[in-house]
Scaffold this active site. Structure first.
Site: not given
Ligand code: GRF
Length: 208
Positions: A16, A18, A94, A110, A151
């Site tokens: 975590g 970020n 997802l 990313h 991405d």
């Protein structure tokens, strides 16, 4: 009363850092158009949950192995009136169905300059191993919107980081996080939330 801060949910898988960058940005006022309302981890023991709780943000786990995982996440978004979703070190891919039903901007961080070193299977340290192996002189991080291609969605922000001669994948990963990810992720969230608030005001929408 007009709402002036978009409600943000953050999906996490691990440490975590970020998420912490966004919490810190919120604390310091750099992230002022969005409010982190909810943090969901897709696996047990994610330290990110502790970071959220320490900051007073509602946080819980929905296990990715649960057959209802995506439905439960969508339900949590509805229950908390979430408007913006951030994938921050989130390792579950997802489904296109989830992305369609979500109906809100989903941002992802990313750790490379897309379109280099990205796509299915390129995550975490693997990205930096590939960059060191290829011998690139510049790498960095990208914040993009999520669509059905891993991405592959529109790019919002990028920041370059120099690769040093003696870099290991680990040292490079650390520098990319410090110099790029933690800097541009809060910025991109602020950008998206600010735009969302402005559009809401233009429509004259109220919230109670
Ligand atoms: C790192 O691998 C980083 O490069 C990638 O996510 C991981 C950091 O996760 N984007 P976290 O935010 O510390 O959980």
């Amino acid at each position: 009363m007009l709402r002036d801060r978009a409600k943000v949910a953050v999906l996490v898988s691990g440490g975590g850092s970020n998420l912490q960058a966004m919490l810190d940005a919120q604390e310091s006022g750099k992230l002022k158009s969005g409010q982190i309302e909810l943090v969901i981890a897709d696996r047990p023991g994610a330290y990110a949950l502790e970071r959220a709780q320490k900051a007073g943000v509602k946080a819980f786990e929905i296990n990715r192995k649960d057959a209802e995982f995506e439905d439960r996440v969508l339900k949590a978004f509805d229950e908390h009136a979430i408007e913006v979703v951030v994938l921050a070190g989130f390792l579950t891919i997802l489904s296109p169905k989830f992305i369609k039903h979500c109906g809100k901007p989903i941002l992802n961080v990313h750790p490379s300059l897309i379109p280099s070193f990205c796509g299915a299977g390129m995550y975490g340290l693997k990205v930096h191993e590939a960059a060191v192996k290829r011998g690139v002189k510049l790498t960095g991080a990208t914040i993009h919107l999520v669509d059905a291609v891993p991405d592959g969605g529109p790019i919002l922000l990028q920041k370059a980081v120099k690769v040093q001669k003696n870099d290991s994948p680990e040292s490079l990963q650390r520098r990319v996080m410090e110099q790029a990810e933690w800097v541009i992720l809060p910025k991109a969230v602020e950008m998206v939330c600010r735009t969302m608030n402005r559009e809401r005001k233009q429509r004259g929408e109220a919230s109670f």
